[in-house]
Motif scaffolding. Sequence first.
Motif, mmCIF file in Angstrom:
data_model
loop_
_atom_site.group_PDB
_atom_site.id
_atom_site.type_symbol
_atom_site.label_atom_id
_atom_site.label_comp_id
_atom_site.label_asym_id
_atom_site.label_seq_id
_atom_site.Cartn_x
_atom_site.Cartn_y
_atom_site.Cartn_z
ATOM 1 N N SER A 1 0.834 -1.194 0.000
ATOM 2 C CA SER A 1 0.000 0.000 0.000
ATOM 3 C C SER A 1 0.875 1.251 0.000
ATOM 4 O O SER A 1 1.931 1.279 0.629
ATOM 5 N N LYS A 2 0.412 2.288 -0.664
ATOM 6 C CA LYS A 2 1.168 3.542 -0.701
ATOM 7 C C LYS A 2 1.196 4.250 0.648
ATOM 8 O O LYS A 2 1.976 5.178 0.829
ATOM 9 N N ASP A 3 0.379 3.813 1.605
ATOM 10 C CA ASP A 3 0.437 4.432 2.933
ATOM 11 C C ASP A 3 1.145 3.538 3.958
ATOM 12 O O ASP A 3 1.068 3.781 5.152
ATOM 13 N N SER A 4 1.884 2.551 3.478
ATOM 14 C CA SER A 4 2.628 1.683 4.394
ATOM 15 C C SER A 4 3.785 2.463 5.023
ATOM 16 O O SER A 4 4.291 3.427 4.435
ATOM 17 N N PRO A 5 4.226 2.059 6.208
ATOM 18 C CA PRO A 5 5.381 2.728 6.822
ATOM 19 C C PRO A 5 6.613 2.721 5.909
ATOM 20 O O PRO A 5 7.385 3.676 5.900
ATOM 21 N N ARG A 6 6.786 1.676 5.122
ATOM 22 C CA ARG A 6 7.936 1.590 4.227
ATOM 23 C C ARG A 6 7.868 2.660 3.148
ATOM 24 O O ARG A 6 8.841 3.362 2.887
ATOM 25 N N VAL A 7 6.730 2.799 2.512
ATOM 26 C CA VAL A 7 6.577 3.799 1.446
ATOM 27 C C VAL A 7 6.670 5.207 2.034
ATOM 28 O O VAL A 7 7.279 6.095 1.437
ATOM 29 N N LYS A 8 6.108 5.404 3.211
ATOM 30 C CA LYS A 8 6.224 6.709 3.869
ATOM 31 C C LYS A 8 7.679 7.038 4.166
ATOM 32 O O LYS A 8 8.110 8.182 4.011
ATOM 33 N N ALA A 9 8.450 6.035 4.568
ATOM 34 C CA ALA A 9 9.864 6.259 4.906
ATOM 35 C C ALA A 9 10.668 6.633 3.668
ATOM 36 O O ALA A 9 11.367 7.649 3.659
#
Length: 172
Positions: free
Chosen positions: A22-30
Amino acid sequence: MKISTKTGDMGETRLMFNRKTSKDSPRVKAYGAVDDFSSAISFARSYASGELADFLLETQKKLVLLMTELATDKEDFSKLAEKNIPILSEGDLKILEDKIESIESSGVSFHGWAQAGESHLQAALDMARARCRFAEREIVSLANSKGLARLFPLKYINRLSDLLWLLAQINK
């Protein structure tokens, strides 16, 4: 490769090694926050010259390595080495620490919060530092969700924000 694939229209994206998330995952946010931070570095670099401009460009190149690591699921981390994809190293951290030590040995140190803005360059470096701290918080969130394969990205981004604060102080 086309830039508009439309594969993200439903709020998902692909990580390194084609893993969907998902584009709102902690990984993508990081890694997105690091990308944002890199843009702030480019803004500062547009005001810099000489050795500082060179250092900021090298920093942006290192941030690509950081984003690569952050965009790699923990389960796929070993694939980076298998595919000879570079990641940040202790040597990269030492470069930052040596620069910090050099600036501090010249008499620049923390004596309370400073107000940036005496020059465009100082303001841009301070903006980059603030974006760096935001990226750091997103990386901490990823670490807290047990998403980091190693804690090194936290050390690197923390040291980089310290260095940016010092660089802003000497570029008034």
